[in-house]
Motif scaffolding. Structure first.
Motif, short mmCIF file in Angstrom:
data_model
loop_
_atom_site.label_atom_id
_atom_site.label_comp_id
_atom_site.label_asym_id
_atom_site.label_seq_id
_atom_site.Cartn_x
_atom_site.Cartn_y
_atom_site.Cartn_z
N GLY A 80 0.82 -1.22 0.00
CA GLY A 80 0.00 0.00 0.00
C GLY A 80 0.85 1.26 0.00
N LYS A 81 0.24 2.33 0.54
CA LYS A 81 0.88 3.62 0.30
C LYS A 81 1.99 3.96 1.29
N THR A 82 2.08 3.18 2.37
CA THR A 82 3.08 3.62 3.35
C THR A 82 3.53 2.51 4.28
N GLU B 80 -11.04 16.30 12.38
CA GLU B 80 -10.60 16.96 11.13
C GLU B 80 -10.93 16.07 9.94
N ARG B 81 -10.75 14.78 10.11
CA ARG B 81 -11.02 13.85 9.00
C ARG B 81 -12.52 13.60 8.83
N LYS B 82 -13.22 13.61 9.99
CA LYS B 82 -14.68 13.40 9.92
C LYS B 82 -15.35 14.58 9.23
N GLY C 61 2.10 4.31 12.32
CA GLY C 61 1.93 4.52 13.75
C GLY C 61 1.11 3.43 14.41
N ALA C 62 1.02 3.56 15.73
CA ALA C 62 0.10 2.67 16.46
C ALA C 62 -1.29 2.96 15.93
N ASP C 63 -2.22 2.06 16.19
CA ASP C 63 -3.60 2.27 15.75
C ASP C 63 -4.29 3.15 16.81
N PRO D 252 5.26 11.90 15.28
CA PRO D 252 4.30 12.99 15.49
C PRO D 252 3.43 12.83 16.73
N GLU D 253 3.79 11.92 17.62
CA GLU D 253 2.93 11.68 18.78
C GLU D 253 2.62 12.97 19.54
N VAL D 254 3.57 13.88 19.56
CA VAL D 254 3.36 15.12 20.32
C VAL D 254 2.14 15.86 19.80
N GLY E 163 5.52 7.62 14.06
CA GLY E 163 5.14 7.14 15.39
C GLY E 163 5.66 5.74 15.64
N GLY E 164 4.74 4.86 16.00
CA GLY E 164 5.14 3.48 16.25
C GLY E 164 5.83 2.87 15.04
N GLY E 165 5.52 3.34 13.85
CA GLY E 165 6.17 2.84 12.63
C GLY E 165 7.64 3.19 12.63
N CYS E 166 7.93 4.42 13.06
CA CYS E 166 9.34 4.83 13.14
C CYS E 166 10.03 4.06 14.25
N GLU E 167 9.27 3.76 15.30
CA GLU E 167 9.86 3.00 16.43
C GLU E 167 10.15 1.56 16.03
N VAL E 168 9.30 0.99 15.20
CA VAL E 168 9.58 -0.36 14.67
C VAL E 168 10.87 -0.30 13.85
N1 T1G Z 1 -4.30 4.95 13.52
C1 T1G Z 1 -5.56 4.75 13.09
N2 T1G Z 1 -6.08 5.33 11.98
C2 T1G Z 1 -5.28 6.15 11.29
C3 T1G Z 1 -3.96 6.43 11.69
C4 T1G Z 1 -3.47 5.78 12.87
N3 T1G Z 1 -2.23 5.97 13.30
N4 T1G Z 1 -3.43 7.31 10.79
C5 T1G Z 1 -4.38 7.56 9.89
N5 T1G Z 1 -5.49 6.87 10.17
C6 T1G Z 1 -6.74 6.86 9.40
C7 T1G Z 1 -7.36 8.23 9.34
O1 T1G Z 1 -8.17 8.47 10.49
C8 T1G Z 1 -8.18 8.11 8.07
O2 T1G Z 1 -9.33 7.34 8.40
C9 T1G Z 1 -7.31 7.23 7.18
O3 T1G Z 1 -6.42 6.54 8.07
C10 T1G Z 1 -6.49 8.01 6.18
O4 T1G Z 1 -5.79 9.00 6.96
C11 T1G Z 1 3.11 3.96 20.50
C12 T1G Z 1 1.47 6.08 20.51
C13 T1G Z 1 -0.30 8.74 7.79
C14 T1G Z 1 0.23 11.08 7.06
O5 T1G Z 1 0.11 10.31 14.43
O6 T1G Z 1 -0.54 11.65 9.98
O7 T1G Z 1 2.24 5.59 17.11
O8 T1G Z 1 -11.04 9.08 7.80
O9 T1G Z 1 -6.85 10.93 5.78
O10 T1G Z 1 -3.93 12.33 4.34
O11 T1G Z 1 4.61 5.64 19.95
O12 T1G Z 1 -2.96 9.72 8.40
O13 T1G Z 1 -10.38 7.32 6.15
O14 T1G Z 1 -11.69 6.70 8.21
O15 T1G Z 1 -4.84 11.23 7.33
O16 T1G Z 1 -2.90 10.18 3.33
C15 T1G Z 1 1.37 8.15 15.53
C16 T1G Z 1 -1.29 9.85 12.00
C17 T1G Z 1 0.25 7.41 16.18
C18 T1G Z 1 0.17 9.46 12.21
C19 T1G Z 1 -1.62 9.79 5.99
N6 T1G Z 1 1.11 8.30 14.12
N7 T1G Z 1 -1.67 9.78 10.60
O17 T1G Z 1 -2.29 10.97 5.64
O18 T1G Z 1 -4.59 10.04 5.09
S1 T1G Z 1 0.49 7.25 17.91
C20 T1G Z 1 0.46 9.39 13.67
C21 T1G Z 1 -1.28 10.73 9.72
C22 T1G Z 1 1.80 6.20 18.05
C23 T1G Z 1 3.43 5.03 19.48
C24 T1G Z 1 2.45 6.10 19.39
C25 T1G Z 1 -1.85 10.59 8.33
C26 T1G Z 1 -0.85 10.04 7.30
P1 T1G Z 1 -10.71 7.62 7.59
P2 T1G Z 1 -5.55 10.41 6.33
P3 T1G Z 1 -3.43 10.93 4.51
#
Ligand code: T1G
Length: 675
Positions: free
Chosen positions: A56-58, A273-275, A62-64, A124-126, A101-106
């Motif tokens: 897929g695209k990426t 914001e996404r909703k 991050g964590a879910d 980007p957790e902050v 986020g968690g992806g970078c940590e992996v």
């Molecule tokens: N978890 C669950 N859903 C996510 C998600 C995530 N991390 N990121 C995106 N989605 C959903 C989003 O709600 C939308 O859903 C769809 O994916 C497309 O997203 C332990 C605690 C990756 C740059 O903060 O910055 O890891 O509206 O419209 O414009 O240390 O998504 O379609 O139903 O934004 O192409 C840290 C958050 C998590 C990254 C892609 N990671 N995501 O942008 O698509 S915390 C983040 C983004 C964590 C660990 C910690 C962006 C994107 P729907 P989108 P996009």
């Protein structure tokens, strides 16, 4: 249910692939699958290396985040990350898209990292009011250095693969189209290399002054937020204690943030914001009208800024003015803005020329005939707009969308001046239009579904946060601003000063208070311009050309650098009006200022919801975060009201004699929330 994780052998290399659209979030099924793959690799001597990649695209983004409000499911991400690093065979992260986020940590837990040049890496957790909770604050400074780790964790912006490569966060850059092949070759190369490079075994060092300087430099930016300091403290800890203790500190810090109000607020805004981009009652796959060329009428501040949004998205713009001089001034301003961005390295000189080459200035409305969308940003007067739309009706091609940038006028009345009300709506940009992210899309009574859906999708294309509003005075944002400004003026009569009121708002987290905002926007906006007609404090200021920052005097006095100071003259004017109106004064507390200026905004928000002028309470929150700088760590007016408690809001409104909106009262009585 099939696992989103599959494994495949490529000789002695095990390739682990995640296919978990849309962003390969590290949900429970993904973690379980990776864990199983690691066990497979550990138990099979014919496997000499592991490559982790994503379909897929990426790469994992991050964590879910949707799991945060649910009970944790094993294997937890920190555990999984430690298992990756602990494997006695090299694990290579093959990165494309955004490893966040968690992806970078992996990736950090892998022994090696290879990325395509277009990839980005970040924590980007902050921005969610959190910190990397799977070892990121301890591994990142050890791998990429403390300075970069501070920037990445405390600000949350991603870096490019080439920056990561320079910093040692990425070991190799792959070909854009050959990531897996290059990752396999890299894995073969390092399969026998020992000792395995483990981030946790490196050391992070920095002078204590680095942290003090970073905190000082960013104090203003981090004001009011909890998470940035927590991130800094974790990175600092990585330079002070062994890895295991640092992990423990990180874990404790993470949990504290996770259960705090600020992270709940910031996660609320992430999803809201996404909703907001979804339109209830319209199919998400509705056919959109192609927008290949946009027309903008008016080359002033708004028209120029609006044009830049489309030019920057690669959409050509025909911009119309009535006078050559105004047209030249407008296009020169657009060029100046682009060149300023180029000077800061945000865009290249080529991109400046590309954008300017797509801008077609003209004095003739007829040149809009080939535009798919025409946006007017002319004088805020209904007669002017109705006359213009009447002309556009004859010039624009069939199915062209006609939009008004009006900030409060009735879009239905404007639409009625055309034979095609179904093609008309409002697109309310916020000044400066090329900077502010909010776009209020005003749905007329007759606006066609595909027209609304087209403009909402276009909002995303031009990197705006678009929110649907109904037709009412001031739509969503300005309609809620009005009661706040009215009450602020009443508080002056009751004994408060402009600086006292502004100070309460700034302490709350707003970028500025009501009077600072008036001085910035212009005290004379909407003024009747008759200096002999002085009916209120604002008239009195305007009559003396106290029009705000632009005349170096408004509610405040300004020096040549626009530094504000309380104005004795304004104090006199206020006193004159207090006497003239026989106003009763009393000591006004900060709490009263909050109750009388912020609670009425919530009340208006409830009325907006009652009348169906906003689709959902979270849309209102998004409007105020992105249109007015409401502090994101408070989640927006309606989320904040929930955290204050709606009963408390109702009591405060009643205490000051406000009529409480029915929806607000009902929710308070039932113990319900807006969000
Ligand atoms: N978890 C669950 N859903 C996510 C998600 C995530 N991390 N990121 C995106 N989605 C959903 C989003 O709600 C939308 O859903 C769809 O994916 C497309 O997203 C332990 C605690 C990756 C740059 O903060 O910055 O890891 O509206 O419209 O414009 O240390 O998504 O379609 O139903 O934004 O192409 C840290 C958050 C998590 C990254 C892609 N990671 N995501 O942008 O698509 S915390 C983040 C983004 C964590 C660990 C910690 C962006 C994107 P729907 P989108 P996009």
């Amino acid at each position: 249910m099939t696992s989103p994780i599959t494994t495949a052998r490529h000789g002695d290399i095990l390739v682990v692939t995640s296919d978990n659209p849309p962003v390969n979030a590290l949900g429970a099924a993904v973690r379980t699958g990776i864990d199983a793959a690691l066990k497979e690799a550990a138990g099979d001597d014919s496997i000499h290396a592991v490559v982790i990649t994503c379909a897929g695209k990426t790469f994992f983004a991050g964590a879910d985040i949707t799991e945060f409000s649910k009970p944790p499911v094993e294997p937890l991400l920190p555990t999984l990350v430690d298992s990756i690093e602990g494997l006695d065979k090299p694990v290579i992260a093959a990165i494309h898209g955004t490893a966040l986020g968690g992806g970078c940590e992996v990736a950090l837990a892998c022994h090696y990292r290879i990325a395509v040049p277009s990839a980005k890496l970040g924590v980007p957790e902050v921005k969610l009011g959190l910190l990397p909770g799977a070892g990121g604050t301890q591994r990142l400074p050890r791998v990429a250095g403390v300075a970069l780790a501070l920037e990445m964790t405390a600000k949350g912006d991603p870096i490019s693969a080439s920056q990561a490569h320079e910093a040692g966060l990425v070991d190799r850059l792959a070909g854009e189209a050959s990531l897996l092949d290059d990752a396999l070759a890299f894995a073969a190369e390092v399969a026998a290399a020992r000792p395995l490079p483990r981030a946790s075994e490196k050391t992070a060092t920095a002078d204590a002054q680095v942290f003090a300087d970073f905190r000082k430099t960013n104090a203003r930016r981090f004001r009011g937020f909890d998470a940035p300091e927590a991130n800094i403290a974790c990175v600092e800890k990585a330079t002070q204690v062994p890895f295991g203790q640092g992990l423990q500190f990180e874990r404790e810090s993470f949990m504290k943030l996770m259960f705090g109000v600020q992270s709940a607020a910031q996660r609320h805004i992430f999803f809201s914001e996404r909703k907001a981009s979804k339109i209830d009652g319209i199919a998400s796959d509705i056919a959109l009208r192609p927008i290949k060329r946009v027309g903008v009428i008016g080359a002033g501040t708004m028209g120029g800024g609006i044009s830049m949004n489309f030019l920057s998205a690669g959409i050509p713009v025909t911009i119309v003015e009535m006078q050559q001089e105004a047209l030249d001034r407008g296009t020169a301003t657009v060029r100046k803005n682009y060149e300023a961005s180029a000077a800061k390295g945000r865009i290249t000189p080529d991109q400046v020329e590309q954008a300017m080459g797509a801008l077609n200035p003209t004095l003739s409305l007829e040149d809009l005939a080939d535009c798919d969308l025409i946006i007017e940003a002319v004088y805020e007067n209904m007669d002017v707009k109705k006359e213009l739309f009447g002309k556009l009706d004859k010039i624009a091609k069939p199915h062209a969308i006609l939009a008004s940038n009006t900030s409060y006028l009735n879009v239905d009345e404007i639409a009625a001046s055309t034979s095609r009300p179904q093609d008309v709506l409002g697109m309310h940009f916020f000044s400066p239009a090329n900077v502010m992210k909010l776009l209020e899309v005003v749905r007329g009574a007759k606006t066609a579904d595909d027209v609304l859906a087209t403009v909402m999708a276009l909002g995303k294309t031009i990197r705006k946060v678009a929110v649907v509003s109904g037709v009412c005075h001031g739509f969503i944002g300005n309609r809620m601003l009005m009661p706040r400004q009215v009450e602020a003026m009443k508080l002056l009569m009751a004994g408060a000063t402009p600086e006292q009121i502004d100070k309460v708002h700034v302490a709350f987290g707003m970028p500025m208070g009501p009077f600072q905002m008036s001085d910035l926007a212009g005290v004379d906006i909407g003024w009747h311009r008759d200096p002999t007609r002085i009916e209120n404090i604002r008239d009195a200021l305007a009559a003396e050309k106290r029009w705000g920052q632009k005349t170096q005097a408004g509610f405040y006095d300004y020096d040549e650098k626009r530094n504000p100071s309380p104005s004795p003259r304004v104090a006199e004017i206020i006193e004159e009006f207090r006497v003239r109106e026989g106003a009763q004064q009393h000591d006004i507390t900060d709490e009263e200022i909050v109750e009388r200026t912020l609670y009425p905004m919530v009340n208006e928000g409830a009325l907006i919801l009652e009348e169906g002028m906003a689709q959902r309470a979270s849309d209102i929150d998004v409007v105020w975060i992105y249109g007015y700088g409401w502090p994101v760590y408070r989640g927006g007016p309606m989320f904040w009201a929930d955290t204050e408690g709606l009963k408390k809001i109702v009591a405060g409104l009643e205490k000051h004699g406000f009529e409480v909106a029915k929806l607000l009262r009902d929710k308070a009585e039932k113990g319900e929330r807006f969000n």
